[in-house]
Write a protein that holds these residues in place. Structure first.
Motif, short mmCIF file in Angstrom:
data_model
loop_
_atom_site.label_atom_id
_atom_site.label_comp_id
_atom_site.label_asym_id
_atom_site.label_seq_id
_atom_site.Cartn_x
_atom_site.Cartn_y
_atom_site.Cartn_z
N GLU A 112 6.24 -11.50 3.30
CA GLU A 112 6.60 -12.43 3.98
C GLU A 112 6.33 -12.00 5.56
OE1 GLU A 112 10.09 -15.20 5.66
OE2 GLU A 112 9.88 -14.50 3.30
N LEU A 113 5.97 -13.01 6.74
CA LEU A 113 5.75 -11.98 7.58
C LEU A 113 6.71 -12.91 8.99
CD1 LEU A 113 2.16 -11.57 8.55
CD2 LEU A 113 3.66 -10.40 7.27
N LEU A 114 7.68 -12.06 9.90
CA LEU A 114 8.74 -12.60 10.32
C LEU A 114 8.38 -12.76 11.90
CD1 LEU A 114 12.03 -10.69 8.95
CD2 LEU A 114 10.95 -12.79 7.99
N ALA A 115 8.47 -14.22 12.30
CA ALA A 115 7.90 -14.11 13.93
C ALA A 115 6.63 -13.15 13.88
CB ALA A 115 9.16 -13.10 14.91
N ASP A 116 6.29 -12.35 15.18
CA ASP A 116 5.00 -12.25 15.58
C ASP A 116 4.30 -10.52 14.75
OD1 ASP A 116 5.64 -13.94 17.97
OD2 ASP A 116 6.12 -12.20 19.13
N ALA A 117 5.21 -10.57 13.25
CA ALA A 117 5.10 -9.20 12.24
C ALA A 117 3.70 -10.13 12.13
CB ALA A 117 5.36 -9.01 11.24
N VAL A 118 2.79 -8.18 12.32
CA VAL A 118 1.07 -9.32 11.47
C VAL A 118 0.78 -7.67 10.41
CG1 VAL A 118 0.62 -9.49 13.71
CG2 VAL A 118 0.38 -7.28 13.36
N LEU A 119 0.24 -8.07 9.55
CA LEU A 119 -0.41 -7.24 8.44
C LEU A 119 -1.21 -6.61 8.88
CD1 LEU A 119 -0.99 -9.99 5.90
CD2 LEU A 119 0.20 -8.29 5.77
N PRO A 120 -1.30 -4.89 8.23
CA PRO A 120 -1.56 -3.88 8.41
C PRO A 120 -3.10 -3.97 7.97
CG PRO A 120 -0.04 -3.34 6.70
CD PRO A 120 0.41 -4.66 7.31
N PRO A 121 -3.92 -3.37 8.80
CA PRO A 121 -5.37 -3.44 7.22
C PRO A 121 -5.23 -3.21 6.44
CG PRO A 121 -5.30 -2.23 9.42
CD PRO A 121 -3.81 -2.14 9.34
N THR A 122 -6.11 -4.09 5.80
CA THR A 122 -6.46 -3.83 3.77
C THR A 122 -6.87 -2.19 3.57
OG1 THR A 122 -6.92 -5.70 3.81
CG2 THR A 122 -6.79 -4.41 2.06
N PRO A 123 -6.34 -1.13 2.57
CA PRO A 123 -6.37 -0.60 2.79
C PRO A 123 -8.18 -0.27 1.98
CG PRO A 123 -5.11 -1.07 0.90
CD PRO A 123 -5.25 -1.50 2.22
N PRO A 124 -8.91 0.93 1.78
CA PRO A 124 -10.19 1.19 1.70
C PRO A 124 -9.82 0.45 -0.25
CG PRO A 124 -9.51 2.58 1.83
CD PRO A 124 -8.94 2.09 3.05
#
Length: 250
Positions: A112-124
């Motif tokens: 779950e992302l809180l406020a302005d958090a963004v997911l890191p890039p997906t690993p290869p």
């Protein structure tokens, strides 16, 4: 998961673990990399000082803590995996110093992302042939899969060596993510990732006496990969007995 490296992110994390604890119970563990980290945000300082929480500092003796949500402040990749692995952890909120440390964890958990958090890039993605080799490796090594013994380290090196020589590339991040997703403990996954990285840098551990496995293993992994792709059933060896035919002098 909170916003990367900000006090606002820490404040969001405090609110989240407070709400979760009210709902599911337990005692909050606040994990920090050093004592001064608590003082970087007033909301975190107040939370630790006024609420019934257990504070843990990396590298210090673990405090007595039985069960509950965890607030992990700026953990490394390995530290985060260990906290997530801990059976006492009932919920986990991560306030990252940098999103790059969360690649494997985020890929496995879809947090779950809180406020302005963004997911890191997906690993290869792991090459399917590499995945079959890793299944073989997992089945033949001593459990738990930590690469603690010299023989296990040698066998893991030998399998990666066959892949590398056959031109089937692998990245440390992809190997690490695969290992965590397939039952490796955090310690072993980290060691395997370091071993994979050594091939990338051109400095893999030596194999005195040569590789103990037959190079023809690559054709078997290719066949297993094709079989798995057509049947949607994971293929590969699952025990030491099944890989004996690959071994030369052990």
């Amino acid at each position: 998961m909170t916003t990367e490296g900000t006090c606002q992110g820490l404040a969001e994390a405090v609110d989240w673990v407070t709400a979760v604890t009210r709902r599911i119970g337990g005692t909050v563990l606040v994990w920090v990399p050093n004592d001064s980290a608590v003082d970087t945000c007033a909301a975190l300082r107040e939370f630790v000082d006024t609420q019934r929480v257990v504070a843990a500092v990396a590298g210090e003796a673990a405090p007595e803590w039985h069960r509950g949500p965890v607030l992990a402040v700026w953990p490394s990749r390995a530290e985060l995996a260990e906290l997530a692995d801990d059976p006492r952890t009932t919920a986990l909120c991560v306030a990252p110093a940098r999103n790059a440390d969360l690649v494997a964890w985020a890929a496995l958990t879809d947090p779950e992302l809180l406020a302005d958090a963004v997911l890191p890039p997906t690993p290869p993605t792991t090459n399917p042939i590499v995945a079959q080799a890793l299944i073989t490796m997992s089945g033949m090594l001593t459990t738990p899969l930590t690469l603690a013994s010299p023989s296990d380290h040698r066998d893991a090196t030998a399998i990666l060596d066959i892949l590398h020589r056959a031109g089937h590339g692998f990245s440390a991040d992809a190997i690490y993510t695969w290992a965590l997703a397939h039952g490796w403990p955090a310690l072993g996954a980290g060691r395997l990732a370091e071993l994979a990285s050594s091939f990338d840098t051109g400095n893999p551990p030596p194999l005195p006496g040569g590789n103990p496995f037959h190079p023809g293993a690559i054709e078997l992994w290719q066949a297993r990969s094709a079989e798995a792709a057509h049947t949607s059933i994971r293929s590969g060896w699952t025990s030491r007995t099944e890989v004996r035919d690959l071994a030369g002098t052990r």
